[in-house]
Design a protein around this motif. Structure first.
Motif, mmCIF file in Angstrom:
data_model
loop_
_atom_site.group_PDB
_atom_site.id
_atom_site.type_symbol
_atom_site.label_atom_id
_atom_site.label_comp_id
_atom_site.label_asym_id
_atom_site.label_seq_id
_atom_site.Cartn_x
_atom_site.Cartn_y
_atom_site.Cartn_z
ATOM 1 N N ALA A 125 0.956 -1.160 -0.164
ATOM 2 C CA ALA A 125 -0.082 -0.027 -0.085
ATOM 3 C C ALA A 125 0.951 1.092 0.103
ATOM 4 N N THR A 126 1.898 1.362 0.836
ATOM 5 C CA THR A 126 2.696 2.485 0.631
ATOM 6 C C THR A 126 3.380 2.748 -0.449
ATOM 7 N N LEU A 127 3.821 1.644 -1.110
ATOM 8 C CA LEU A 127 4.457 1.848 -2.694
ATOM 9 C C LEU A 127 3.606 2.181 -3.333
ATOM 10 N N ILE A 128 2.580 1.890 -3.572
ATOM 11 C CA ILE A 128 1.418 2.318 -4.398
ATOM 12 C C ILE A 128 0.872 3.596 -4.276
ATOM 13 N N ILE A 129 0.601 4.070 -2.958
ATOM 14 C CA ILE A 129 0.352 5.386 -2.783
ATOM 15 C C ILE A 129 1.525 6.354 -3.116
ATOM 16 N N HIS A 130 2.768 5.983 -2.627
ATOM 17 C CA HIS A 130 3.901 6.778 -2.886
ATOM 18 C C HIS A 130 4.130 7.173 -4.531
ATOM 19 N N THR A 131 3.999 5.871 -5.287
ATOM 20 C CA THR A 131 3.976 5.862 -6.731
ATOM 21 C C THR A 131 2.853 6.978 -7.224
ATOM 22 N N GLY A 132 1.826 6.753 -6.844
ATOM 23 C CA GLY A 132 0.654 7.482 -7.339
ATOM 24 C C GLY A 132 0.946 9.002 -6.969
ATOM 25 N N PHE A 133 1.141 9.431 -5.877
ATOM 26 C CA PHE A 133 1.401 10.846 -5.674
ATOM 27 C C PHE A 133 2.874 11.387 -6.070
ATOM 28 N N TYR A 134 4.042 10.524 -5.866
ATOM 29 C CA TYR A 134 5.249 11.232 -6.064
ATOM 30 C C TYR A 134 5.608 11.159 -7.727
ATOM 31 N N LYS A 135 5.324 9.931 -8.329
ATOM 32 C CA LYS A 135 5.445 9.885 -9.801
ATOM 33 C C LYS A 135 4.562 10.331 -10.775
ATOM 34 N N LEU A 136 3.266 10.042 -10.452
ATOM 35 C CA LEU A 136 1.915 10.278 -11.234
ATOM 36 C C LEU A 136 1.564 11.560 -11.083
ATOM 37 N N LEU A 137 1.319 12.188 -9.877
ATOM 38 C CA LEU A 137 0.798 13.274 -9.775
ATOM 39 C C LEU A 137 1.938 14.454 -9.322
ATOM 40 N N LYS A 138 3.169 14.094 -9.229
ATOM 41 C CA LYS A 138 4.179 14.874 -9.207
ATOM 42 C C LYS A 138 4.137 15.860 -7.766
ATOM 43 N N VAL A 139 3.653 15.015 -6.704
ATOM 44 C CA VAL A 139 3.542 15.587 -5.250
ATOM 45 C C VAL A 139 4.774 15.560 -4.637
ATOM 46 N N PRO A 140 5.495 16.343 -4.156
ATOM 47 C CA PRO A 140 6.836 16.463 -3.601
ATOM 48 C C PRO A 140 6.670 15.751 -1.965
ATOM 49 N N LEU A 141 6.894 14.295 -2.050
ATOM 50 C CA LEU A 141 6.624 13.749 -0.744
ATOM 51 C C LEU A 141 8.011 13.868 0.087
ATOM 52 N N PRO A 142 8.164 13.862 1.447
ATOM 53 C CA PRO A 142 9.613 14.070 1.959
ATOM 54 C C PRO A 142 10.224 12.822 1.975
ATOM 55 N N TRP A 143 11.367 12.619 1.832
ATOM 56 C CA TRP A 143 12.108 11.460 2.010
ATOM 57 C C TRP A 143 12.795 11.162 3.247
ATOM 58 N N GLY A 144 13.101 11.958 4.196
ATOM 59 C CA GLY A 144 13.467 11.728 5.532
ATOM 60 C C GLY A 144 14.564 11.017 5.527
ATOM 61 N N LEU A 145 14.712 9.961 6.180
ATOM 62 C CA LEU A 145 15.796 9.003 6.331
ATOM 63 C C LEU A 145 16.111 8.365 5.295
ATOM 64 N N LEU A 146 15.467 8.222 3.895
ATOM 65 C CA LEU A 146 15.605 7.674 2.669
ATOM 66 C C LEU A 146 16.190 8.532 1.824
ATOM 67 N N GLN A 147 16.455 9.770 2.002
ATOM 68 C CA GLN A 147 16.992 10.794 1.125
ATOM 69 C C GLN A 147 18.127 10.386 0.388
ATOM 70 N N PRO A 148 19.021 9.526 0.838
ATOM 71 C CA PRO A 148 20.366 8.826 0.314
ATOM 72 C C PRO A 148 20.030 8.062 -0.779
ATOM 73 N N ILE A 149 18.759 7.366 -0.757
ATOM 74 C CA ILE A 149 18.453 6.439 -1.930
ATOM 75 C C ILE A 149 17.149 6.867 -2.609
ATOM 76 N N ALA A 150 16.719 8.141 -2.471
ATOM 77 C CA ALA A 150 15.709 8.608 -3.102
ATOM 78 C C ALA A 150 15.566 8.146 -4.626
ATOM 79 N N TRP A 151 14.457 7.864 -5.387
ATOM 80 C CA TRP A 151 14.503 7.542 -6.579
ATOM 81 C C TRP A 151 13.609 8.448 -7.426
#
Length: 151
Positions: A125-151
């Motif tokens: 669910a997290t990956l689907i929601i993230h993909t939908g908002f970050y990739k498709l809708l271009k909403v800049p979601l915060p990466w936080g701890l995962l900033q070094p591996i942001a895609w």
């Protein structure tokens, strides 16, 4: 509270959102503006709210009535509220993906989802929601701890 109150509150919320997004700017070169997604969601919420409100009125139940609740129900309610506060306070530091995984896992656990399904469903669910908002809708979601591996 029966469905009448919840429907009325959600209808008011959807109307406030619809009123607020009318001033969103147009996106140059796009046939739709920044308000499209909020309008679609708020309109859907308004329709569902009216249906919920009508269902509550037809039920004939009192609008406000004291009801016995189980400990599990109270726990689920507390976890739901706590997860919202957690997200607001921690999303910038931890990032959307970490917060979403923790929130979804806690919510599913508190609502009685089988333990073997909690983590896999939270991840998918997290990956689907993230993909939908970050990739498709271009909403800049915060990466936080995962900033070094942001895609």
């Amino acid at each position: 509270m029966n469905d009448t109150v919840i429907g009325a509150v959600l209808l008011a919320l959807s109307l406030v959102v619809l009123w607020h997004v009318k001033d969103f700017p147009a996106i140059p070169g796009q046939p739709y503006g920044a308000a499209l997604y909020p309008i679609v969601v708020a309109a859907g919420l308004a329709i569902a709210s009216v249906l919920l409100l009508l269902q509550g009125l037809r039920s004939g139940e009192p609008v406000f009535a004291a009801q016995a609740t189980s400990r599990r129900g109270l726990l689920a309610f507390a976890v739901t509220l706590g997860s919202l506060f957690f997200y607001v306070l921690a999303v910038d530091a931890l990032g959307f993906i970490v917060c979403s995984l923790l929130m979804l896992s806690a919510l599913m656990w508190s609502y009685g989802v089988r333990a073997s399904r909690v983590v896999p469903v939270a991840i998918v669910a997290t990956l689907i929601i993230h993909t939908g908002f970050y990739k498709l809708l271009k909403v800049p979601l915060p990466w936080g701890l995962l900033q070094p591996i942001a895609w």
